[in-house]
Design a protein around this motif. Structure first.
Motif, PDB file in Angstrom:
ATOM      1  N   LEU A   2      -7.645 -16.033   9.904  1.00 45.28           N
ATOM      2  CA  LEU A   2      -6.350 -15.536   9.464  1.00 45.28           C
ATOM      3  C   LEU A   2      -6.399 -14.018   9.479  1.00 45.28           C
ATOM      4  O   LEU A   2      -7.463 -13.420   9.284  1.00 45.28           O
ATOM      5  N   ARG A   3      -5.234 -13.410   9.676  1.00 44.78           N
ATOM      6  CA  ARG A   3      -5.136 -11.962   9.597  1.00 44.78           C
ATOM      7  C   ARG A   3      -4.087 -11.601   8.560  1.00 44.78           C
ATOM      8  O   ARG A   3      -2.920 -11.947   8.720  1.00 44.78           O
ATOM      9  N   LEU A   4      -4.520 -10.926   7.519  1.00 50.46           N
ATOM     10  CA  LEU A   4      -3.610 -10.467   6.479  1.00 50.46           C
ATOM     11  C   LEU A   4      -3.152  -9.041   6.802  1.00 50.46           C
ATOM     12  O   LEU A   4      -3.924  -8.246   7.328  1.00 50.46           O
ATOM     13  N   SER A   5      -1.903  -8.769   6.453  1.00 52.49           N
ATOM     14  CA  SER A   5      -1.353  -7.429   6.623  1.00 52.49           C
ATOM     15  C   SER A   5      -0.793  -6.940   5.299  1.00 52.49           C
ATOM     16  O   SER A   5      -0.342  -7.728   4.473  1.00 52.49           O
ATOM     17  N   CYS A   6      -0.815  -5.632   5.132  1.00 49.54           N
ATOM     18  CA  CYS A   6      -0.245  -5.015   3.938  1.00 49.54           C
ATOM     19  C   CYS A   6       0.476  -3.747   4.362  1.00 49.54           C
ATOM     20  O   CYS A   6      -0.130  -2.850   4.960  1.00 49.54           O
TER      21      CYS A   6
ATOM     22  N   TYR B 142      -4.849 -13.336  -2.246  1.00 49.76           N
ATOM     23  CA  TYR B 142      -5.382 -12.063  -1.767  1.00 49.76           C
ATOM     24  C   TYR B 142      -4.368 -10.960  -2.058  1.00 49.76           C
ATOM     25  O   TYR B 142      -3.201 -11.048  -1.662  1.00 49.76           O
ATOM     26  N   TYR B 143      -4.841  -9.924  -2.735  1.00 52.13           N
ATOM     27  CA  TYR B 143      -3.989  -8.808  -3.128  1.00 52.13           C
ATOM     28  C   TYR B 143      -4.391  -7.553  -2.367  1.00 52.13           C
ATOM     29  O   TYR B 143      -5.579  -7.225  -2.272  1.00 52.13           O
ATOM     30  N   CYS B 144      -3.396  -6.855  -1.884  1.00 53.49           N
ATOM     31  CA  CYS B 144      -3.600  -5.533  -1.320  1.00 53.49           C
ATOM     32  C   CYS B 144      -3.607  -4.529  -2.472  1.00 53.49           C
ATOM     33  O   CYS B 144      -2.882  -4.697  -3.466  1.00 53.49           O
ATOM     34  N   ALA B 145      -4.436  -3.498  -2.344  1.00 49.38           N
ATOM     35  CA  ALA B 145      -4.542  -2.499  -3.409  1.00 49.38           C
ATOM     36  C   ALA B 145      -4.659  -1.106  -2.803  1.00 49.38           C
ATOM     37  O   ALA B 145      -5.122  -0.950  -1.668  1.00 49.38           O
ATOM     38  N   ALA B 146      -4.267  -0.110  -3.599  1.00 48.48           N
ATOM     39  CA  ALA B 146      -4.360   1.280  -3.146  1.00 48.48           C
ATOM     40  C   ALA B 146      -4.738   2.171  -4.313  1.00 48.48           C
ATOM     41  O   ALA B 146      -4.339   1.915  -5.463  1.00 48.48           O
ATOM     42  N   ASP B 147      -5.483   3.228  -4.006  1.00 47.59           N
ATOM     43  CA  ASP B 147      -5.911   4.168  -5.044  1.00 47.59           C
ATOM     44  C   ASP B 147      -6.367   5.447  -4.356  1.00 47.59           C
ATOM     45  O   ASP B 147      -6.860   5.409  -3.221  1.00 47.59           O
ATOM     46  N   THR B 148      -6.238   6.556  -5.052  1.00 46.28           N
ATOM     47  CA  THR B 148      -6.736   7.817  -4.495  1.00 46.28           C
ATOM     48  C   THR B 148      -8.246   7.946  -4.676  1.00 46.28           C
ATOM     49  O   THR B 148      -8.866   8.804  -4.051  1.00 46.28           O
ATOM     50  N   LYS B 149      -8.834   7.125  -5.506  1.00 42.76           N
ATOM     51  CA  LYS B 149     -10.281   7.109  -5.722  1.00 42.76           C
ATOM     52  C   LYS B 149     -10.855   5.845  -5.088  1.00 42.76           C
ATOM     53  O   LYS B 149     -10.544   4.734  -5.503  1.00 42.76           O
TER      54      LYS B 149
ATOM     55  N   GLY C 130      -7.403  -1.379   0.033  1.00 40.03           N
ATOM     56  CA  GLY C 130      -8.370  -2.459   0.047  1.00 40.03           C
ATOM     57  C   GLY C 130      -7.751  -3.808  -0.258  1.00 40.03           C
ATOM     58  O   GLY C 130      -6.538  -3.926  -0.418  1.00 40.03           O
ATOM     59  N   TRP C 131      -8.622  -4.805  -0.327  1.00 41.03           N
ATOM     60  CA  TRP C 131      -8.219  -6.178  -0.614  1.00 41.03           C
ATOM     61  C   TRP C 131      -9.082  -6.721  -1.751  1.00 41.03           C
ATOM     62  O   TRP C 131     -10.309  -6.535  -1.754  1.00 41.03           O
ATOM     63  N   ILE C 132      -8.418  -7.395  -2.660  1.00 45.27           N
ATOM     64  CA  ILE C 132      -9.066  -8.050  -3.778  1.00 45.27           C
ATOM     65  C   ILE C 132      -8.516  -9.453  -3.844  1.00 45.27           C
ATOM     66  O   ILE C 132      -7.342  -9.675  -3.532  1.00 45.27           O
TER      67      ILE C 132
ATOM     68  N   TYR D 100      -2.576   0.643  -7.729  1.00 47.87           N
ATOM     69  CA  TYR D 100      -1.438  -0.084  -7.187  1.00 47.87           C
ATOM     70  C   TYR D 100      -1.872  -1.420  -6.571  1.00 47.87           C
ATOM     71  O   TYR D 100      -2.922  -1.506  -5.926  1.00 47.87           O
ATOM     72  N   TRP D 101      -1.025  -2.426  -6.813  1.00 48.61           N
ATOM     73  CA  TRP D 101      -1.288  -3.791  -6.328  1.00 48.61           C
ATOM     74  C   TRP D 101      -0.051  -4.332  -5.633  1.00 48.61           C
ATOM     75  O   TRP D 101       1.082  -4.006  -6.012  1.00 48.61           O
ATOM     76  N   GLY D 102      -0.263  -5.214  -4.658  1.00 44.21           N
ATOM     77  CA  GLY D 102       0.833  -5.967  -4.109  1.00 44.21           C
ATOM     78  C   GLY D 102       1.060  -7.242  -4.903  1.00 44.21           C
ATOM     79  O   GLY D 102       0.406  -7.466  -5.925  1.00 44.21           O
TER      80      GLY D 102
END
Length: 121
Positions: free
Chosen positions: A18-22, A93-100, A35-37, A110-112
């Motif tokens: 499977l290919r996940l996109s965010c 599966y959650y997409c995530a973002a952070d400056t660190k 990233g992905w969690i 941030y989370w999707g």
């Protein structure tokens, strides 16, 4: 504010791919790492993979050799290519973002909303 929207989840047989996109929006992503969690029912959240703005990557041991994280050319899209899937990969599966970058392993800013991946045996 940052919005993250995942897609690409679904049902697949063991051994499949499977290919996940965010897709990220709402703010310039020039300094955001992504990233992905994942989280399976009754378990804690588990780090899967992350990628820096410049393309350096980090993987959980369970993902190494099977999953590949990448970013789109516009830098506001991240992908997770998952091969050789196993039933134990079943999770949201959650997409995530952070400056660190390190925070992507623990508590990203941030989370999707998440996308379900189900691997049947």
């Amino acid at each position: 504010q940052v919005q993250l929207v995942e897609s690409g989840g679904g049902l697949v047989q063991a051994g499949g791919s499977l290919r996940l996109s965010c897709a990220a929006s709402g703010r310039t992503f020039i300094s955001y790492h992504m990233g992905w969690i994942r989280q399976a029912p009754g378990t804690e959240r588990e780090f899967v993979a992350a990628i820096t703005w410049s393309g350096n990557t980090d993987y959980a041991d369970s993902a190494k050799g099977r999953f590949t994280i990448s970013r789109g050319n516009a830098k506001n899209t991240v992908y997770l290519q998952m091969n050789s899937l196993k039933p134990e990969d079943t999770a949201v599966y959650y997409c995530a973002a952070d400056t660190k970058f390190a925070e992507l392993r623990t508590t990203p800013d941030y989370w999707g909303q998440g996308t379900q991946v189900t691997v049947s045996s």
